[in-house]
Design a protein around this motif. Structure first.
Motif, PDB file in Angstrom:
ATOM      1  N   ALA A 207      77.446  82.720 109.970  1.00 37.23           N
ATOM      2  CA  ALA A 207      78.855  82.719 110.361  1.00 37.23           C
ATOM      3  C   ALA A 207      79.699  82.147 109.229  1.00 37.23           C
ATOM      4  N   GLY A 208      80.856  82.752 109.033  1.00 34.24           N
ATOM      5  CA  GLY A 208      81.762  82.303 107.985  1.00 34.24           C
ATOM      6  C   GLY A 208      81.728  83.148 106.730  1.00 34.24           C
TER       7      GLY A 208
ATOM      8  N   PHE B 140      76.493  95.296 111.223  1.00 35.77           N
ATOM      9  CA  PHE B 140      77.752  95.278 111.956  1.00 35.77           C
ATOM     10  C   PHE B 140      78.404  93.907 111.814  1.00 35.77           C
ATOM     11  N   GLY B 141      79.717  93.887 111.859  1.00 42.26           N
ATOM     12  CA  GLY B 141      80.433  92.627 111.737  1.00 42.26           C
ATOM     13  C   GLY B 141      81.390  92.400 112.889  1.00 42.26           C
ATOM     14  N   HIS B 142      81.690  91.132 113.120  1.00 42.79           N
ATOM     15  CA  HIS B 142      82.685  90.738 114.117  1.00 42.79           C
ATOM     16  C   HIS B 142      83.465  89.564 113.542  1.00 42.79           C
ATOM     17  N   ILE B 143      84.715  89.459 113.925  1.00 46.02           N
ATOM     18  CA  ILE B 143      85.521  88.326 113.493  1.00 46.02           C
ATOM     19  C   ILE B 143      86.129  87.679 114.734  1.00 46.02           C
TER      20      ILE B 143
ATOM     21  N   ALA C  76      81.324  82.309 117.013  1.00 42.98           N
ATOM     22  CA  ALA C  76      80.587  83.042 115.971  1.00 42.98           C
ATOM     23  C   ALA C  76      79.287  82.345 115.607  1.00 42.98           C
ATOM     24  N   GLU C  77      79.317  81.021 115.563  1.00 49.58           N
ATOM     25  CA  GLU C  77      78.146  80.248 115.142  1.00 49.58           C
ATOM     26  C   GLU C  77      76.985  80.360 116.125  1.00 49.58           C
ATOM     27  N   TYR C  78      77.270  80.830 117.338  1.00 45.91           N
ATOM     28  CA  TYR C  78      76.222  80.931 118.361  1.00 45.91           C
ATOM     29  C   TYR C  78      75.330  82.152 118.134  1.00 45.91           C
TER      30      TYR C  78
END
Length: 270
Positions: free
Chosen positions: A57-58, A87-90, A134-136
């Motif tokens: 994440a980050g 794949f990405g997510h923000i 996100a960190e999860y």
């Protein structure tokens, strides 16, 4: 004071009282007065955290999420090719419950991959609701556990609804029935080309969710819950989290097709 004058004064008091009551806003009107808060400042991605499969994440892999001409953009111009399942997510840094979110989106350009197995991702994105942070996400997790409001663009010929529902690691209750299908279509129109489309979701703290496209209600369900048969849903439950999910972060996708967003706003319904 004579009775006639008293009667006149009493009637005037009734008229004034009724008028005042009619001018008082209803509860619905009062809730509409809650301010819309910008989730995107039009300059940078402050307040958001990216997460790509295979990366912590980050890390904004290959500068995929960026701001171009004041628009929140998913761009693949730094990619030579699509790396399998990257794949990405923000994610919003803040968690929300009982709110309304709205944004405008448009698909642009060409999909980064022409592999047949990714044909489903053509002009495909989503607004992921009630995600953990996100960190999860596990390092190789493709999609966050969430209730996805799926955004689709037309191919110029066929019908293709938008504002659908998809269920990464979740299930929903709709019309009193548990829905375990991965995706369920809305009743929206099809939007071809690169036109801007307005998406809104009303997300209640009791789990009731409505999807709107250009102001029209196109999909509705009454509850989101973790899927105990899914590895990430099971992980969530094994950690002691509740089955029913009523709050979480919001995320946008990078799912192989360039897209732009603007006017990303949230309104509290508390």
């Amino acid at each position: 004071m004579n009775k006639h004058l008293l009667r006149i004064l009493f009637c005037c008091l009734i008229v004034v009282t009724i008028s005042a009551c009619q001018n008082q806003p209803s509860l619905a009107q009062k809730s509409d007065e809650n301010p819309w808060i910008n989730l995107f400042n039009g300059k940078n991605l402050d307040g958001w955290t990216p997460k790509f499969r295979g990366h912590p994440a980050g890390v904004n892999y290959k500068d995929t999420f960026r701001v171009i001409d004041g628009l929140f953009t998913v761009s693949y111009d730094q990619w030579d090719h699509f790396e399998d399942k990257t794949f990405g997510h923000i994610f919003t840094n803040q968690s929300y419950s009982n709110y309304r979110i709205r944004l405008e989106y448009r698909f642009v350009g060409n999909q980064i991959t022409q592999e047949p197995k990714y044909a489903w991702a053509y002009r495909n994105n989503g607004v992921m609701l009630h995600s953990p942070p996100a960190e999860y996400m596990d390092i190789d997790q493709e999609f966050p556990m969430s209730a996805e409001s799926q955004l689709l663009g037309g191919n110029g010929v066929d019908e293709r609804t938008t504002g659908n529902f998809c269920s990464p690691s979740t299930n929903i209750v709709k019309d009193g029935k548990l829905i375990t299908e991965h995706c369920v279509n809305s009743n929206s129109k099809t939007f071809h080309g690169d036109q801007w489309v307005l998406f809104e979701a009303e997300v209640r703290g009791d789990g009731h969710v409505k999807h709107f496209i250009n102001g029209e209600l196109v999909f509705e369900y009454s509850e989101m819950q973790a899927d105990p048969t899914d590895p990430f849903g099971k992980k969530w439950l094994d950690e002691g989290n509740p089955l029913k999910i009523t709050k979480g972060h919001i995320s946008l996708q990078a799912e192989t097709h360039p897209i732009q967003f603007r006017n990303i706003q949230i309104q509290s319904l508390d």
